[in-house]
Design a protein around this motif. Structure first.
Motif, mmCIF file in Angstrom:
data_model
loop_
_atom_site.group_PDB
_atom_site.id
_atom_site.type_symbol
_atom_site.label_atom_id
_atom_site.label_comp_id
_atom_site.label_asym_id
_atom_site.label_seq_id
_atom_site.Cartn_x
_atom_site.Cartn_y
_atom_site.Cartn_z
ATOM 1 N N LYS A 1 28.276 19.240 3.930
ATOM 2 C CA LYS A 1 28.037 20.081 2.770
ATOM 3 C C LYS A 1 27.555 21.473 3.148
ATOM 4 N N GLN A 2 27.001 21.616 4.342
ATOM 5 C CA GLN A 2 26.468 22.912 4.735
ATOM 6 C C GLN A 2 27.580 23.966 4.796
ATOM 7 N N ASP B 1 20.879 15.042 6.814
ATOM 8 C CA ASP B 1 21.404 13.682 6.727
ATOM 9 C C ASP B 1 21.149 12.933 8.034
ATOM 10 N N HIS C 1 20.378 20.671 3.699
ATOM 11 C CA HIS C 1 20.570 19.227 3.521
ATOM 12 C C HIS C 1 20.477 18.520 4.872
ATOM 13 N N GLY D 1 17.345 25.195 0.731
ATOM 14 C CA GLY D 1 18.073 24.039 0.225
ATOM 15 C C GLY D 1 18.894 23.351 1.289
ATOM 16 N N VAL E 1 14.614 23.175 4.374
ATOM 17 C CA VAL E 1 14.884 22.312 3.218
ATOM 18 C C VAL E 1 14.296 22.919 1.947
#
Length: 376
Positions: free
Chosen positions: A187-188, A321, A319, A317, A313
């Protein structure tokens, strides 16, 4: 007899005083180690996070090339002040030392043109990389400088690495590769695309920066070994070339825009904070690192990655994982493993008071020290 008795009483008292003094000194050194750890972590993490923050804020963007030049000017000025303090304010001796080191020994000065060119390029590439990569991703990937420094040290300085260090380098490369695969497919990349940031451009920039950091650091170490000049004087010599090359790069890349908008266009208190951090942070670490052993330095580098990730984070924002955590964990473990002392070191060479130990420890630290500590 009384004099002998008195003399005999002095020895136990002196021994007790020496032990008390030694105990107090150990306590002070222990406190200084923890203070050094805190400073190293804050400097490592804050510089990257602050650059990332000011480069992603809405509004007018400052010119990174001008920031690089200003940082060089501040570093040179600081080193000049340090030298004149060392000379107890004697301007005549200070001026003669500068003239002798820079002009009379011009051949030594010219040798620093190569690393200065590389460091100027590296400083600009860091801005490009951090502007296009998440701070945590940059922090993890930038640890490849340990790999490049180690390889150039083996090739150029004929240094030997222990088996643990070779294993740690393999783990380091694997950890960075895992992080990059995760970022490339996760998603980055989507988040970066949505903010007009180029992930590939950032990745290439950080890799080239790591290569240049490794080569220039080892090259500079090789020069230092054959010179009697102080590190501060070497910083001034490097800074002179850095300012000139930085101005040339600024004119080449942003000349027209700076002529139209001004040298300090887009500068805010936060931008000035970044520049001061970049200029003085490395010099500050250079002072405190003498109190931090190699293991503590490796721990600080690892801990700064964790701090950068957690902060990212909340600020950006970012992410996190499982795959990123695995890759970052390998990098953190590899950094710590590489900092461990060689198991085959003899007792005499590992004594804290041994000069050979100090030199060896400083050499091992080179892989972890930021360029600003080594030469800036």
């Amino acid at each position: 007899m009384m004099m002998m008795a008195a003399g005999g009483n002095e020895s136990p008292n002196k021994s007790i005083e020496d032990k008390t003094s030694s105990r107090r000194q150990n306590e002070v050194n222990k406190k200084l180690k923890y203070i050094s750890l805190a400073i190293l972590v804050i400097q490592n993490a804050s510089l990257i996070l602050s650059i990332r923050y000011v480069r992603t804020l809405p509004g007018d963007r400052f010119f990174p090339t001008s920031a690089v030049v200003l940082a060089e000017v501040l570093k040179v000025f600081t080193c000049l002040v340090i030298i004149i303090i060392q000379k107890r304010g004697n301007v005549k001796i200070f001026v003669w030392l500068l003239y002798d080191s820079i002009f009379i020994q011009y051949s030594d000065t010219l040798k620093l043109a190569v690393p200065s060119l590389i460091y100027t390029l590296q400083n600009n590439l860091q801005y490009v990389a951090i502007s296009n990569l998440p701070a945590a991703t940059f922090q993890v990937t930038y640890q490849l400088k340990i790999l490049t420094t180690a390889l150039f040290s083996v090739l150029m300085l004929r240094k030997s690495l222990s088996k643990v260090q070779w294993v740690s380098l393999v783990l380091l490369f694997a950890g960075v590769a895992i992080v990059q695969v995760d970022q490339e497919s996760g998603k980055q990349k989507e988040a970066l695309t949505g903010t007009n940031q180029n992930y590939f451009k950032g990745l290439v920039s950080v890799i080239v920066s790591c290569l240049s950091s490794g080569f220039a650091g080892v090259y500079f170490e090789k020069i230092l070994k054959g010179s009697s000049a102080s590190v501060w004087m070497r910083n001034i010599q490097l800074g002179i070339f850095g300012i000139l090359l930085g101005l040339l790069g600024m004119w080449w890349n942003d000349g027209a825009a700076i002529a139209e908008k001004g040298f300090l266009f887009g500068y805010t208190p936060l931008v000035w904070g970044v520049i001061f951090n970049q200029a003085f942070g490395g010099l500050l670490v250079a002072v405190v690192v003498k109190y931090a052993d190699n293991i503590l330095k490796g721990f600080a580098t690892s801990f700064s990655i964790i701090v950068s990730t957690i902060t990212s984070v909340y600020l950006f924002g970012f992410h996190v994982d499982l795959i990123f955590t695995m890759g970052a964990g390998l990098v953190i473990g590899a950094v710590y493993m590489y900092s461990l002392p060689k198991p085959n070191a003899s007792t005499s060479s590992t004594s804290p008071s041994s000069p050979s130990h100090s030199n060896g420890r400083d050499s091992e630290l080179d892989a972890f020290l930021p360029k600003s500590v080594l030469v800036k």
